[in-house]
Design a protein around this motif. Structure first.
Motif, PDB file in Angstrom:
ATOM      1  N   PRO A 202      44.968 -25.094-104.883  1.00  0.00           N
ATOM      2  CA  PRO A 202      44.320 -25.290-103.577  1.00  0.00           C
ATOM      3  C   PRO A 202      42.989 -24.572-103.450  1.00  0.00           C
ATOM      4  O   PRO A 202      42.171 -24.921-102.605  1.00  0.00           O
ATOM      5  CB  PRO A 202      45.358 -24.745-102.584  1.00  0.00           C
ATOM      6  CG  PRO A 202      46.166 -23.772-103.379  1.00  0.00           C
ATOM      7  CD  PRO A 202      46.220 -24.317-104.771  1.00  0.00           C
ATOM      8  N   GLY A 203      42.761 -23.553-104.294  1.00  0.00           N
ATOM      9  CA  GLY A 203      41.462 -22.905-104.261  1.00  0.00           C
ATOM     10  C   GLY A 203      40.365 -23.804-104.796  1.00  0.00           C
ATOM     11  O   GLY A 203      39.209 -23.734-104.365  1.00  0.00           O
ATOM     12  N   LEU A 204      40.725 -24.656-105.740  1.00  0.00           N
ATOM     13  CA  LEU A 204      39.750 -25.576-106.326  1.00  0.00           C
ATOM     14  C   LEU A 204      39.718 -26.908-105.584  1.00  0.00           C
ATOM     15  O   LEU A 204      38.654 -27.501-105.388  1.00  0.00           O
ATOM     16  CB  LEU A 204      40.091 -25.823-107.799  1.00  0.00           C
ATOM     17  CG  LEU A 204      40.014 -24.608-108.724  1.00  0.00           C
ATOM     18  CD1 LEU A 204      40.581 -24.953-110.097  1.00  0.00           C
ATOM     19  CD2 LEU A 204      38.584 -24.122-108.859  1.00  0.00           C
ATOM     20  N   PHE A 205      40.894 -27.384-105.183  1.00  0.00           N
ATOM     21  CA  PHE A 205      41.012 -28.668-104.491  1.00  0.00           C
ATOM     22  C   PHE A 205      41.767 -28.434-103.182  1.00  0.00           C
ATOM     23  O   PHE A 205      42.992 -28.481-103.155  1.00  0.00           O
ATOM     24  CB  PHE A 205      41.755 -29.683-105.360  1.00  0.00           C
ATOM     25  CG  PHE A 205      41.011 -30.098-106.589  1.00  0.00           C
ATOM     26  CD1 PHE A 205      40.137 -31.174-106.562  1.00  0.00           C
ATOM     27  CD2 PHE A 205      41.167 -29.398-107.782  1.00  0.00           C
ATOM     28  CE1 PHE A 205      39.439 -31.559-107.699  1.00  0.00           C
ATOM     29  CE2 PHE A 205      40.476 -29.774-108.915  1.00  0.00           C
ATOM     30  CZ  PHE A 205      39.603 -30.854-108.881  1.00  0.00           C
ATOM     31  N   PRO A 206      41.047 -28.131-102.111  1.00  0.00           N
ATOM     32  CA  PRO A 206      41.719 -27.856-100.833  1.00  0.00           C
ATOM     33  C   PRO A 206      42.627 -29.009-100.418  1.00  0.00           C
ATOM     34  O   PRO A 206      42.366 -30.179-100.713  1.00  0.00           O
ATOM     35  CB  PRO A 206      40.549 -27.690 -99.849  1.00  0.00           C
ATOM     36  CG  PRO A 206      39.384 -27.303-100.711  1.00  0.00           C
ATOM     37  CD  PRO A 206      39.583 -28.013-102.004  1.00  0.00           C
ATOM     38  N   ARG A 225      32.850 -26.307-111.174  1.00  0.00           N
ATOM     39  CA  ARG A 225      32.012 -25.107-111.196  1.00  0.00           C
ATOM     40  C   ARG A 225      32.831 -23.858-110.897  1.00  0.00           C
ATOM     41  O   ARG A 225      32.603 -22.799-111.477  1.00  0.00           O
ATOM     42  CB  ARG A 225      30.868 -25.234-110.175  1.00  0.00           C
ATOM     43  CG  ARG A 225      29.803 -26.250-110.529  1.00  0.00           C
ATOM     44  CD  ARG A 225      28.711 -26.275-109.468  1.00  0.00           C
ATOM     45  NE  ARG A 225      27.728 -27.303-109.723  1.00  0.00           N
ATOM     46  CZ  ARG A 225      26.683 -27.157-110.536  1.00  0.00           C
ATOM     47  NH1 ARG A 225      26.517 -26.014-111.169  1.00  0.00           N
ATOM     48  NH2 ARG A 225      25.828 -28.144-110.709  1.00  0.00           N
ATOM     49  N   GLY A 226      33.774 -23.985-109.996  1.00  0.00           N
ATOM     50  CA  GLY A 226      34.602 -22.826-109.673  1.00  0.00           C
ATOM     51  C   GLY A 226      35.548 -22.444-110.788  1.00  0.00           C
ATOM     52  O   GLY A 226      35.846 -21.265-110.987  1.00  0.00           O
ATOM     53  N   LEU A 227      36.008 -23.434-111.528  1.00  0.00           N
ATOM     54  CA  LEU A 227      36.945 -23.157-112.618  1.00  0.00           C
ATOM     55  C   LEU A 227      36.238 -22.525-113.817  1.00  0.00           C
ATOM     56  O   LEU A 227      36.761 -21.602-114.443  1.00  0.00           O
ATOM     57  CB  LEU A 227      37.622 -24.458-113.038  1.00  0.00           C
ATOM     58  CG  LEU A 227      38.681 -24.369-114.131  1.00  0.00           C
ATOM     59  CD1 LEU A 227      39.836 -23.471-113.695  1.00  0.00           C
ATOM     60  CD2 LEU A 227      39.210 -25.762-114.474  1.00  0.00           C
ATOM     61  N   THR A 228      35.073 -22.993-114.137  1.00  0.00           N
ATOM     62  CA  THR A 228      34.260 -22.498-115.256  1.00  0.00           C
ATOM     63  C   THR A 228      35.073 -22.298-116.538  1.00  0.00           C
ATOM     64  O   THR A 228      35.048 -21.231-117.146  1.00  0.00           O
ATOM     65  CB  THR A 228      33.550 -21.169-114.894  1.00  0.00           C
ATOM     66  OG1 THR A 228      34.534 -20.171-114.608  1.00  0.00           O
ATOM     67  CG2 THR A 228      32.618 -21.345-113.723  1.00  0.00           C
ATOM     68  N   LEU A 229      35.812 -23.320-116.926  1.00  0.00           N
ATOM     69  CA  LEU A 229      36.529 -23.224-118.198  1.00  0.00           C
ATOM     70  C   LEU A 229      35.527 -23.119-119.336  1.00  0.00           C
ATOM     71  O   LEU A 229      34.633 -23.956-119.447  1.00  0.00           O
ATOM     72  CB  LEU A 229      37.406 -24.458-118.413  1.00  0.00           C
ATOM     73  CG  LEU A 229      38.822 -24.441-117.855  1.00  0.00           C
ATOM     74  CD1 LEU A 229      39.528 -25.733-118.236  1.00  0.00           C
ATOM     75  CD2 LEU A 229      39.606 -23.246-118.368  1.00  0.00           C
ATOM     76  N   PRO A 230      35.658 -22.125-120.197  1.00  0.00           N
ATOM     77  CA  PRO A 230      34.726 -22.042-121.330  1.00  0.00           C
ATOM     78  C   PRO A 230      34.840 -23.262-122.236  1.00  0.00           C
ATOM     79  O   PRO A 230      35.940 -23.767-122.491  1.00  0.00           O
ATOM     80  CB  PRO A 230      35.182 -20.771-122.062  1.00  0.00           C
ATOM     81  CG  PRO A 230      35.891 -19.966-121.022  1.00  0.00           C
ATOM     82  CD  PRO A 230      36.561 -20.968-120.132  1.00  0.00           C
ATOM     83  N   ALA A 231      33.713 -23.730-122.696  1.00  0.00           N
ATOM     84  CA  ALA A 231      33.692 -24.872-123.609  1.00  0.00           C
ATOM     85  C   ALA A 231      34.311 -24.470-124.944  1.00  0.00           C
ATOM     86  O   ALA A 231      34.352 -23.294-125.295  1.00  0.00           O
ATOM     87  CB  ALA A 231      32.261 -25.348-123.814  1.00  0.00           C
ATOM     88  N   ALA A 383      37.995 -20.500-107.318  1.00  0.00           N
ATOM     89  CA  ALA A 383      37.738 -21.241-106.086  1.00  0.00           C
ATOM     90  C   ALA A 383      36.602 -22.219-106.320  1.00  0.00           C
ATOM     91  O   ALA A 383      35.739 -21.997-107.179  1.00  0.00           O
ATOM     92  CB  ALA A 383      37.390 -20.283-104.936  1.00  0.00           C
ATOM     93  N   ALA A 384      36.617 -23.304-105.558  1.00  0.00           N
ATOM     94  CA  ALA A 384      35.575 -24.314-105.687  1.00  0.00           C
ATOM     95  C   ALA A 384      34.227 -23.728-105.286  1.00  0.00           C
ATOM     96  O   ALA A 384      34.116 -22.980-104.325  1.00  0.00           O
ATOM     97  CB  ALA A 384      35.909 -25.510-104.800  1.00  0.00           C
ATOM     98  N   GLY A 389      26.120 -22.329-104.987  1.00  0.00           N
ATOM     99  CA  GLY A 389      26.822 -21.076-105.208  1.00  0.00           C
ATOM    100  C   GLY A 389      27.788 -20.702-104.117  1.00  0.00           C
ATOM    101  O   GLY A 389      28.512 -19.734-104.242  1.00  0.00           O
ATOM    102  N   GLY A 390      27.824 -21.438-103.023  1.00  0.00           N
ATOM    103  CA  GLY A 390      28.772 -21.130-101.971  1.00  0.00           C
ATOM    104  C   GLY A 390      30.159 -21.614-102.321  1.00  0.00           C
ATOM    105  O   GLY A 390      30.320 -22.597-103.035  1.00  0.00           O
ATOM    106  N   GLU A 391      31.185 -20.953-101.794  1.00  0.00           N
ATOM    107  CA  GLU A 391      32.554 -21.318-102.116  1.00  0.00           C
ATOM    108  C   GLU A 391      33.148 -22.163-100.998  1.00  0.00           C
ATOM    109  O   GLU A 391      33.017 -21.860 -99.826  1.00  0.00           O
ATOM    110  CB  GLU A 391      33.390 -20.066-102.338  1.00  0.00           C
ATOM    111  CG  GLU A 391      32.945 -19.281-103.579  1.00  0.00           C
ATOM    112  CD  GLU A 391      33.830 -18.094-103.868  1.00  0.00           C
ATOM    113  OE1 GLU A 391      34.695 -17.789-103.031  1.00  0.00           O
ATOM    114  OE2 GLU A 391      33.659 -17.477-104.934  1.00  0.00           O
ATOM    115  N   TYR A 392      33.792 -23.258-101.362  1.00  0.00           N
ATOM    116  CA  TYR A 392      34.497 -24.079-100.376  1.00  0.00           C
ATOM    117  C   TYR A 392      35.709 -23.326 -99.849  1.00  0.00           C
ATOM    118  O   TYR A 392      36.031 -23.373 -98.684  1.00  0.00           O
ATOM    119  CB  TYR A 392      35.006 -25.360-101.043  1.00  0.00           C
ATOM    120  CG  TYR A 392      33.977 -26.421-101.294  1.00  0.00           C
ATOM    121  CD1 TYR A 392      32.608 -26.143-101.256  1.00  0.00           C
ATOM    122  CD2 TYR A 392      34.390 -27.721-101.563  1.00  0.00           C
ATOM    123  CE1 TYR A 392      31.687 -27.141-101.509  1.00  0.00           C
ATOM    124  CE2 TYR A 392      33.471 -28.720-101.805  1.00  0.00           C
ATOM    125  CZ  TYR A 392      32.121 -28.423-101.783  1.00  0.00           C
ATOM    126  OH  TYR A 392      31.225 -29.414-102.031  1.00  0.00           O
TER     127      TYR A 392
END
Length: 957
Positions: A202-206, A225-231, A383-384, A389-392
């Motif tokens: 829910p932090g990424l997808f409300p 962008r909020g998850l920023t999984l490393p490539a 979080a999304a 740069g703002g967080e949803y």
């Protein structure tokens, strides 16, 4: 469903390694385009089983709305226990199969291999009985009567919409002729699981996206962008010479020379038709680890693997490997990001040089200092985040950290997701569990399928573990995962078994290969290649001598040998023998001149003692001297913990008889490093390496008899075989004693001791050897049968659905005592956290802990401070074999559970919840299950049936 589909597309574009994408695309007519579409479509349809009355009845007010729309339903109470027969994953598989067959003309077998992904997205693919039971209860999928047609129409509309929205509709006619290999089905299932978990955050997808003014594309972008999984790691193939490669990757000084084994390993890795398995057999101290890491880089570049996993025998060896891995990673050039158009419309790939995810894979990883630092630096809110740069949405937690080259990524933590990190080092158990029928096994397969796998000390595993390892290798071969195997003492038969397990075909060339060092390269569809590079020039002749198994004899001998100083290592095969020998030696040499090392220490004390051993007996400094090496005589009495992976160096070795491969490993701690010109810095008596072999009755007839503890640990048969091949060196045969020449004799002795065709034993031993062999074979067969109970089946032919893939498995399995017990042939042991109970009844951390951690208060009415709780967690101790027998185990568990602190458990202290606690009194003593336990930070845990006297404890100390 739409969120999961979008995430699957992002994972394909930016996170899955190239080799995984190629594996998925291989059987599909449209190649990688089809692979991406299939992943997205399966992720988008995975929850279709929620569109059933059995699922939708769970919330009355929502069910009522559906009822009013013509979707008639029973209540949850009316369904009763029957609902359990239609979990939404299983229901989704059935609905998807019906849709493919009825609307698109697919056969049941063709539909099953695709739809099973929905059925297994909660970790366990359904079995045939579950499908049969659901088939007998159609009311769970559609309410009978007038509303049945409405249910059918709605389910079909949803699946039609998914096929259109996720661009699968025009490909279904082509896909129905595809036979998906089982490894592909496993990887698809894992990708859907990962997509589902991310989309469910829910932090990424409300939960209520309509509250935000941004559109769906911005919603997906913000989540990613909020998850920023490393490539994934995507190295370019190194073009340097082997010598240049080693100089840059391992920081070698200009005068250092690459060893022939290392150069040959790189040469063979580059010459293989495709990356496969490379087995490196070379003496101790030849730089096999560095050779393996260099090969990893070559293999990853050629295969498209996105990282590596380094598997080691123990937590201690894993901890020691992590800094070496991090140092290597820090010297790698920036990753090369593939240039493709697959991700058009999605966020751009991170630029080269972005952080790589790192994992230390074992249960106590957070206590390792280097990894703890990575954990702290990687702690952040998931979080999304929008384009500015703002967080949803904001979850509670730490602040976002600045980018670093290496991170323990916040989302990739935990026993289920951790191995998905690009680079990992950990215990062999984590790799063996890839062959264990357990929940969410598909995730473990995805993790390993995207890496190069390095298996160190491969000779160290018994028949039970090898049964799992062989099955794991067969799956790694099916995934085309490159594998590097390391050993100093590998029997030829075992070498051949490893190669056969990986390639699926046997060859006499691998079994019959000779030479030492020896490198063997195998891959599917090509002939094996072997090479025997020249030794590095490091050579040692070790004189062996049989020594009576009598502590008085040992004391006198060491007094003579160490008269002018020097350091000796005494290796015993059991902890009890370690403690008894150390106590006797202290009476003669004094406590300050005798150190013990074994596995019966608290984790924090074990780490401290290992560091002290390395500081005092480790490699010399750059000037060739060791400032911490004791000037006076010193004796280390150790168990098998000194046998491998500790770079320590002694003047004299005394060892209990053990299998010859392990004996050679122990010899690797003797004169390991040069100490002055021709060892001139060692005492004169100790400048020539000598090994005194004890732990046997040499006068016993017809054959020497190993002591009982050694027979219990290793079995009589391997010990007698080892004695037979060592006889020319031990003075037990006619003629002059011959030294053991290292490295020339290593392979010769190992192959003779483990040869299947003949036993090189004196004829008078025949009867004793025959009895021992029969017992040995019976024990091996028992180990293998035990392993078969929960071992994963082999890879089946293409097109066979994964139905029942992990049927009758163990449930959840992780790096816990119970999980490790499944892949190791050991009784389940109890692990405890040790604290001190003071005379007033209060609990404290142990007083000798350094860094201000000693004596901290442990309140029983509240969660202790983070500092105190972590200090307790560092004091883990695995109770010895005394508590592994059923009666003692149950009694000890019951007594330990009496110290139940609700505040620690129910309030979920991160460090203490779920742990058993053992409280010592202020004299570090306690009773447990009829045993008296005494702990000393320098001696470890002492266990006795009778209460030890103060005098006895003092002598032990």
């Amino acid at each position: 469903m739409a969120d999961s589909a979008a995430v699957a597309g992002l994972l394909w574009d930016h996170w899955l390694p190239r080799n995984v994408r190629e594996m998925l695309a291989g059987p599909l007519p449209g190649g990688e385009d089809d692979g991406r579409r299939l992943c997205v479509w399966l992720a988008g349809t995975h929850d279709i089983g929620k569109a059933t009355p059995a699922f939708a009845c769970q919330v009355d007010e929502l069910a009522g709305v559906m009822n009013a729309a013509g979707l008639g339903m029973r209540t949850r109470k009316q369904f009763g226990d029957d609902r359990r027969m239609a979990p939404h994953g299983l229901a989704g598989q059935v609905l998807l199969e019906e849709w493919l067959e009825e609307r698109h003309g697919w056969t049941r077998r063709a539909s099953g291999q695709f739809a099973v992904v929905a059925g297994g997205h909660h970790g366990v693919p359904p079995d045939h009985l579950q499908l049969h039971n659901l088939d007998a209860h159609p009311e769970l999928l559609r309410t009978p009567g007038p509303s049945e047609a409405v249910w059918r129409r709605v389910q079909g509309e949803l699946l039609d919409a998914c096929a259109g929205a996720f661009q699968a509709e025009e490909r279904l006619a082509e896909w129905q002729r595809v036979k998906l290999p089982q490894p592909v089905q496993v990887l698809l299932t894992a990708i859907v699981i990962v997509s589902d978990w991310i989309a469910s955050n829910p932090g990424l997808f409300p939960y209520f996206p309509e509250e935000y003014s941004r559109g769906e594309a911005e919603r997906i972008t913000a989540a990613w962008r909020g998850l920023t999984l490393p490539a994934p790691w995507a190295p370019a193939e190194p073009r340097e010479t082997a010598a240049e490669l080693f100089a840059t990757r391992f920081g070698l000084p200009p005068e250092a020379r690459i060893r022939p084994v290392q150069e040959q390993a790189v040469t063979m890795a580059r010459a293989m038709p495709e990356p496969g398995m490379l087995i490196i057999e070379a003496p101790m101290g030849e730089g096999k680890t560095e050779a393996a890491l260099a090969v990893v880089e070559v293999f990853a570049a050629r295969s498209g693997a996105g990282g590596c996993y380094v598997a080691l025998p123990t937590m201690a060896t894993s901890n020691a490997m992590l800094p070496r891995l991090l140092d290597w990673l820090g010297r790698l050039p920036g990753s090369v990001v593939p240039d493709d158009e697959a991700g058009a419309g999605f966020p751009a790939d991170p630029p080269a040089g972005e952080p790589h995810s790192v994992l230390l894979a074992h249960a106590k990883a957070a206590l390792q200092e280097d990894y703890a630092l990575l954990l702290r630096s990687g702690h952040r809110t998931i979080a999304a985040v929008d384009a500015y740069g703002g967080e949803y949405a904001q979850e509670t937690g730490g602040a976002r950290s600045a980018s670093a080259d290496l991170v323990a990524h916040q989302w990739l933590r935990g026993r289920k997701k951790g191995l998905l990190a690009s680079f990992a080092v950990g215990t062999i158990d984590q790799l063996l569990m890839t062959g264990l029928k357990s929940r969410h096994l598909a995730l473990r397969h995805l993790a390993m399928a995207g890496k190069v796998v390095v298996i160190d000390e491969v000779h160290a595993y018994d028949a039970h573990m090898n049964t799992y390892l062989d099955r794991v290798l067969s799956w790694l071969g099916a995934y085309r995962v490159p594998v590097v195997v390391l050993s100093a003492t590998l029997p030829a038969a075992r070498r051949a078994e490893l190669a056969e397990a990986y390639t699926g075909s046997s060859t006499t060339a691998v079994r019959d290969a000779t030479g030492y060092p020896l490198l063997t390269a195998v891959s599917s569809g090509s002939e094996p290649v072997t090479a025997s590079p020249a030794p590095s020039g490091r050579r040692t002749d070790v004189a062996l001598e049989a020594l009576a198994d009598d502590d008085a004899v040992l004391v006198d001998r060491l007094a003579t040998e160490l008269a002018d100083g020097g350091c000796a290592l005494v290796v015993r095969n059991t902890v009890d023998r370690v403690l008894n020998t150390a106590a006797t030696l202290r009476e003669r040499f004094g406590p300050q001149h005798v150190t013990v090392a074994h596995a019966r220490f608290l984790d924090v004390d074990r780490a401290r003692k290992d560091a002290a051993l390395l500081r005092r007996f480790g490699p010399p400094d750059s000037d060739g001297r060791s400032p911490h090496r004791p000037r006076q005589a010193h004796i280390v009495v150790a168990s098998q913990v000194a046998e491998q992976s500790l770079d320590v160096d002694f003047d004299l070795l005394v060892t209990d008889l053990c299998p010859v491969d392990l004996l050679l490993q122990r010899m690797g701690r003797l004169h390991r490093h040069p100490r002055g010109e021709r060892q001139s810095d060692r005492p004169p008596r100790l400048r020539n390496p000598r090994c005194l072999v004890t732990g046997a009755d040499w006068q016993s007839a017809p054959a020497p008899e190993p002591v009982r503890g050694s027979r219990n640990v290793y079995g009589a048969y391997p010990l007698l075989r080892s004695l037979a091949v060592l006889a020319p060196h031990l003075g037990t045969t006619d003629g002059p004693d011959e030294p053991v020449r290292l490295p020339e004799d290593i392979s010769v002795l190992v192959q003779l001791a483990y040869a299947e065709s003949e036993e090189h034993c004196p004829s008078p031993w025949a009867e004793a050897l025959g009895t021992a062999r029969a017992r040995h074979e019976e024990d091996r067969a028992k180990q293998q049968r035990k392993a078969e109970v929960f071992r994963l089946d082999g890879v089946r032919g293409p097109g066979r659905p994964l139905i029942g893939w992990i049927d009758a498995g163990v449930g959840d399995a992780d790096d816990s005592p119970a999980g490790r017990a499944q892949v190791r042939d050991s009784r389940e042991s109890l692990e405890v956290l040790v604290v001190m109970r003071r005379s007033d009844g209060t609990l404290r951390t142990l007083p000798w802990l350094d860094g201000g951690r000693g004596g901290l208060e442990l309140p029983t009415g509240a969660v202790p401070s983070a500092r105190a709780a972590k200090a307790v967690a560092a004091c883990g101790l695995r109770l010895p074999y005394h508590f592994s027998f059923p009666e003692e185990f149950d009694q000890a568990l019951a007594e330990l559970e009496e110290l139940y602190v609700p505040a620690w458990q129910e309030k979920e202290s991160h460090w203490l919840a779920g742990e058993l606690v053992l409280a010592l009194d202020e004299e570090c003593r306690t009773r447990l299950a009829g045993f008296f336990l005494t702990y000393d930070p320098d001696e470890g845990l002492m266990v006795s049936r009778d209460e030890p006297s103060k005098k006895e404890e003092g002598a032990a100390r």
